[in-house]
Design a protein around this motif. Sequence first.
Motif, short mmCIF file in Angstrom:
data_model
loop_
_atom_site.label_atom_id
_atom_site.label_comp_id
_atom_site.label_asym_id
_atom_site.label_seq_id
_atom_site.Cartn_x
_atom_site.Cartn_y
_atom_site.Cartn_z
N ALA A 172 2.06 -18.92 -39.65
CA ALA A 172 1.62 -18.03 -40.73
C ALA A 172 1.75 -16.58 -40.28
O ALA A 172 1.37 -16.24 -39.15
N PRO A 173 2.27 -15.69 -41.12
CA PRO A 173 2.39 -14.27 -40.74
C PRO A 173 1.02 -13.61 -40.68
O PRO A 173 0.10 -13.98 -41.41
N THR A 176 2.30 -8.92 -44.17
CA THR A 176 3.62 -8.79 -44.77
C THR A 176 3.82 -7.37 -45.26
O THR A 176 2.88 -6.72 -45.70
N GLU A 183 9.79 -9.55 -49.19
CA GLU A 183 8.84 -8.99 -48.24
C GLU A 183 9.25 -9.35 -46.83
O GLU A 183 9.99 -10.31 -46.59
N TYR A 184 8.75 -8.56 -45.87
CA TYR A 184 9.04 -8.79 -44.46
C TYR A 184 7.79 -9.33 -43.78
O TYR A 184 6.72 -8.72 -43.86
N GLN A 185 7.90 -10.47 -43.11
CA GLN A 185 6.75 -11.12 -42.48
C GLN A 185 6.62 -10.66 -41.03
O GLN A 185 7.59 -10.63 -40.28
N PHE A 187 4.63 -11.50 -37.53
CA PHE A 187 3.89 -12.57 -36.88
C PHE A 187 3.13 -12.05 -35.67
O PHE A 187 3.33 -10.92 -35.23
N LYS A 211 1.99 -0.82 -44.78
CA LYS A 211 1.94 -1.61 -46.01
C LYS A 211 1.38 -0.77 -47.16
O LYS A 211 1.91 -0.79 -48.28
#
Length: 277
Positions: A172-173, A176, A183-185, A187, A211
């Motif tokens: 799971a990121p 985001t 969208e860009y995740q 981690f 963000k």
Amino acid sequence: MSEKRFYWIQLREGFFKQKEIKKLRKIAGGDTYTIIYLKMLLAAVRQGNRLYFEGVEETFPEELALELDEEPENVRVTLAFLERQGLLRVMEEDEFLLIQCGEMVGSESESAARVRRHREKKALQCNTDVTRCNGSVTPLLRDCNVDIEKDIEKDIEKDICPEQNSSGPAEAPIITLPLNTGEYQVFRRDIDTYADLYPAVDVLQAMRGMKGWLMANPKKRKTKSGIGRFINSWLAREQDKGGNTAGNNARKTENRFNQFMQNDYDFDELEKELRSN
């Protein structure tokens, strides 16, 4: 007069399987940093596996970026990563040793290269004669070779990016970032890597700031290929300010490549700088 020599680097079969290279490629913009590392290796082969700062630009990252035709910020991030991973050693203020370069370098004299090309040409002529005698067989062999090459490419992709073929549960990121499409995740491994590269910055809090800025400026959101530069430019500015690791608890270590002038944080200025991404 000494005979001209040709140099090259040979990548080991497991080059992309090294933990250091895997970690580098997982960073946003990591493929760009990997290409910069390979360019650095090529630039060092004629100089005893070393790179030198000649003072043409104000800093070594800026001068190396000029030589490699890359962005200075991308080069600075690559240098910092390589030093932290033990792949780059600072010998003097103007001398930098690439640790892996020595085992990857090959060379030959101009006369040896000429003889090799002559032999290759003769071998090609022989193969052409055989092909003419076996014209009916050649199409079948060609199709077979194409299939084999496709299978080899698939195997290489699996070896280089095994995580893309994993059937395990997806990670799971942590956060985001909105892009102009999708969208860009980000981690946990990305947060940890950025914390190493920018030890004075609370990376997660900085990501929240990014963000918020992207949400407030939908027309200025980045592409998938440009988000890496956006992230690194943002974090570099925070690092230059002295950062804030209160929420990150990151260890403070010296980054000898962080040689840029300190500036007050200015959203308008940041916007202008990153508009081309």
